[in-house]
Design an enzyme around this catalytic site. Structure first.
Site, PDB file in Angstrom:
ATOM      1  CB  ALA A 171      -0.891  -0.009   1.230  1.00 19.44           C
ATOM      2  N   GLY A 222       0.684  -5.170   0.953  1.00 17.71           N
ATOM      3  CA  GLY A 222      -0.465  -5.295   0.059  1.00 17.71           C
ATOM      4  C   GLY A 222      -0.103  -5.900  -1.288  1.00 17.71           C
ATOM      5  CD  GLU A 245      -2.391  -7.909   2.797  1.00 23.48           C
ATOM      6  OE1 GLU A 245      -2.170  -6.714   2.508  1.00 23.48           O
ATOM      7  OE2 GLU A 245      -3.027  -8.257   3.799  1.00 23.48           O
ATOM      8  CD  GLU A 299       1.525  -5.720   5.701  1.00 18.73           C
ATOM      9  OE1 GLU A 299       2.374  -6.595   5.997  1.00 18.73           O
ATOM     10  OE2 GLU A 299       0.793  -5.806   4.689  1.00 18.73           O
TER      11      GLU A 299
HETATM   12  C1  HXC Z   1       5.063   4.534  -0.945  1.00 18.59           C
HETATM   13  C2  HXC Z   1       7.039   3.609  -1.629  1.00 18.59           C
HETATM   14  C3  HXC Z   1       6.656   2.347  -1.124  1.00 18.59           C
HETATM   15  C4  HXC Z   1       5.367   2.236  -0.501  1.00 18.59           C
HETATM   16  C5  HXC Z   1       8.624   2.153  -1.981  1.00 18.59           C
HETATM   17  N1  HXC Z   1       8.258   3.434  -2.144  1.00 18.59           N
HETATM   18  N2  HXC Z   1       7.661   1.478  -1.347  1.00 18.59           N
HETATM   19  N3  HXC Z   1       6.254   4.683  -1.543  1.00 18.59           N
HETATM   20  N4  HXC Z   1       4.621   3.356  -0.439  1.00 18.59           N
HETATM   21  N5  HXC Z   1       4.914   1.094  -0.020  1.00 18.59           N
HETATM   22  C6  HXC Z   1       9.040   4.518  -2.788  1.00 18.59           C
HETATM   23  C7  HXC Z   1      10.188   4.963  -1.917  1.00 18.59           C
HETATM   24  O1  HXC Z   1       9.731   5.880  -0.947  1.00 18.59           O
HETATM   25  C8  HXC Z   1      11.110   5.588  -2.928  1.00 18.59           C
HETATM   26  O2  HXC Z   1      10.620   6.873  -3.243  1.00 18.59           O
HETATM   27  C9  HXC Z   1      10.908   4.708  -4.162  1.00 18.59           C
HETATM   28  O3  HXC Z   1       9.662   4.028  -3.964  1.00 18.59           O
HETATM   29  C10 HXC Z   1      12.003   3.671  -4.304  1.00 18.59           C
HETATM   30  O4  HXC Z   1      12.109   2.951  -3.085  1.00 18.59           O
HETATM   31  P1  HXC Z   1      13.486   2.742  -2.278  1.00 18.59           P
HETATM   32  O5  HXC Z   1      13.148   2.470  -0.897  1.00 18.59           O
HETATM   33  O6  HXC Z   1      14.391   3.887  -2.559  1.00 18.59           O
HETATM   34  O7  HXC Z   1      14.060   1.432  -3.015  1.00 18.59           O
HETATM   35  P2  HXC Z   1      15.016   0.311  -2.372  1.00 18.59           P
HETATM   36  O8  HXC Z   1      16.083   0.942  -1.550  1.00 18.59           O
HETATM   37  O9  HXC Z   1      15.376  -0.553  -3.520  1.00 18.59           O
HETATM   38  O10 HXC Z   1      14.076  -0.505  -1.380  1.00 18.59           O
HETATM   39  C11 HXC Z   1      12.992  -1.270  -1.871  1.00 18.59           C
HETATM   40  C12 HXC Z   1      12.054  -1.696  -0.701  1.00 18.59           C
HETATM   41  C13 HXC Z   1      11.647  -0.454   0.087  1.00 18.59           C
HETATM   42  C14 HXC Z   1      12.765  -2.712   0.182  1.00 18.59           C
HETATM   43  C15 HXC Z   1      10.861  -2.385  -1.361  1.00 18.59           C
HETATM   44  O11 HXC Z   1      11.148   0.543  -0.810  1.00 18.59           O
HETATM   45  C16 HXC Z   1      10.564  -0.706   1.095  1.00 18.59           C
HETATM   46  O12 HXC Z   1      10.812  -1.266   2.155  1.00 18.59           O
HETATM   47  N6  HXC Z   1       9.329  -0.254   0.809  1.00 18.59           N
HETATM   48  C17 HXC Z   1       8.216  -0.334   1.722  1.00 18.59           C
HETATM   49  C18 HXC Z   1       7.674  -1.731   1.743  1.00 18.59           C
HETATM   50  C19 HXC Z   1       6.499  -1.869   2.748  1.00 18.59           C
HETATM   51  O13 HXC Z   1       6.662  -1.563   3.928  1.00 18.59           O
HETATM   52  N7  HXC Z   1       5.353  -2.302   2.257  1.00 18.59           N
HETATM   53  C20 HXC Z   1       4.185  -2.534   3.084  1.00 18.59           C
HETATM   54  C21 HXC Z   1       3.356  -1.307   3.079  1.00 18.59           C
HETATM   55  S1  HXC Z   1       1.996  -1.512   4.209  1.00 18.59           S
HETATM   56  P3  HXC Z   1      11.597   8.166  -3.263  1.00 18.59           P
HETATM   57  O14 HXC Z   1      10.630   9.300  -3.550  1.00 18.59           O
HETATM   58  O15 HXC Z   1      12.249   8.248  -1.942  1.00 18.59           O
HETATM   59  O16 HXC Z   1      12.535   7.856  -4.378  1.00 18.59           O
HETATM   60  C22 HXC Z   1       0.846  -2.356   3.372  1.00 18.59           C
HETATM   61  C23 HXC Z   1      -0.413  -2.601   4.123  1.00 18.59           C
HETATM   62  C24 HXC Z   1      -1.441  -3.244   3.254  1.00 18.59           C
HETATM   63  O17 HXC Z   1       1.011  -2.755   2.278  1.00 18.59           O
HETATM   64  C25 HXC Z   1      -2.694  -3.271   3.989  1.00 18.59           C
HETATM   65  C26 HXC Z   1      -3.862  -3.329   3.077  1.00 18.59           C
HETATM   66  C27 HXC Z   1      -5.061  -2.717   3.688  1.00 18.59           C
END
Ligand code: HXC
Length: 258
Positions: free
Chosen positions: A65, A109, A112, A132
């Site tokens: 998400a 997500g 999921e 999460e």
């Molecule tokens: C918004 C995101 C994002 C996310 C990555 N980005 N994931 N933006 N939401 N979930 C953005 C980063 O901020 C960054 O933007 C760009 O994408 C590239 O990401 P980096 O982190 O620079 O890349 P990298 O170093 O290769 O790392 C990749 C990664 C990391 C390991 C996937 O991005 C990460 O941990 N992302 C979050 C993953 C996460 O926590 N997902 C779960 C979300 S909660 P900028 O502008 O800085 O370049 C969820 C709940 C679902 O999904 C519930 C449903 C109801």
């Protein structure tokens, strides 16, 4: 097309939906998920489409998400808008098969979403996780339930409590994915499988999907009974006559979806 966050194309009877937000690793914001719903509905309604593929552009399937969009939300907002089911659950209502082709990160997500598809094919570079917990929440779109049913409690607890990512090889070993391919072969092989499915009798395909999914909703005896009824029902189709006649006549079946 009118999509901002998707690339949508067809290959024969296969509809391909590619998530495309290169600036955010295909993070699932409201725009992207609404567009996925629209694209799924369009393929679902198109009689020329027999199967679909959901994939992501670049190095991610979807990184979850959109955290930027989620961060300011309050309890009253997420509860009253039933965040996030409204725009996310179309995948679970789709009656034509959907294969997730996971090319890279499938996190939160994103994981999921992949699990809402009917099966998952992965590239050797795929990474799956439910991180999460690191954000102070838990999976909110079925992750705790689907992952646990698909891979069992020990691995689901490990992934959901620690937030650690698993690679494609581990995902294959635990049964989260069906097949793993080198990155450059993933789409080609997924399209081949989707095309194979799309060319079978559409009613049998729909019944097979519905019946397997039933296994997660009911008891063994009710599930087997449900299977028997649909199995019997398929003897009312032209495709059953054609499929069996073609075998006996040693020729290829020509299914019509009737
Ligand atoms: C918004 C995101 C994002 C996310 C990555 N980005 N994931 N933006 N939401 N979930 C953005 C980063 O901020 C960054 O933007 C760009 O994408 C590239 O990401 P980096 O982190 O620079 O890349 P990298 O170093 O290769 O790392 C990749 C990664 C990391 C390991 C996937 O991005 C990460 O941990 N992302 C979050 C993953 C996460 O926590 N997902 C779960 C979300 S909660 P900028 O502008 O800085 O370049 C969820 C709940 C679902 O999904 C519930 C449903 C109801």
């Amino acid at each position: 097309s009118d999509y901002q966050c998707l690339k949508v194309e067809t290959r024969g009877r296969v509809g391909i939906i590619t998530m495309y937000r290169p600036e955010a690793l295909n993070a699932l914001n409201n725009q992207l998920t609404s567009e996925i719903t629209a694209a799924l509905r369009a393929f679902e309604a198109d009689p020329n489409i027999g199967a679909m593929i959901l994939t992501g552009d670049g190095k991610a399937f979807a990184a979850g998400a959109d955290i930027k969009e989620m961060q300011p939300k309050t309890f009253s907002v997420v509860y009253s808008e039933e965040f996030i089911t409204a725009t996310w659950e179309e995948l679970t209502r789709t009656r034509k098969p959907v294969i997730a082709a996971v090319n890279g990160f499938a996190l939160g997500g994103g994981c999921e979403f992949a699990m809402m598809c009917d099966t998952i094919f992965a590239s050797e570079k795929a990474k799956f996780g439910q991180p999460e917990i690191k954000l102070g929440v838990i999976p909110g779109s079925g992750g705790t339930q689907r992952l646990t049913r698909f891979v069992g409690k020990a691995v689901a607890m490990d992934m959901i409590l620690t937030g650690r990512m698993i690679d494609a090889e581990e995902a294959l070993r635990i049964g989260l994915v069906a097949r793993v391919y080198p990155p450059e072969q993933l789409m080609e092989e997924t399209i081949k499988a989707a095309e194979q499915i799309a060319n079978y009798g559409a009613l049998a395909v729909m019944a097979a999907k519905e019946t397997v999914n039933r296994a997660y909703e009911t008891t063994m005896s009710e599930g087997v009974r449900f299977e028997r009824r649909l199995f019997h029902g398929l003897f009312g189709t032209a495709d059953q006559q054609e499929g069996m006649a073609a075998f006996l006549e040693k020729r290829e079946a020509k299914f019509t979806g009737r």
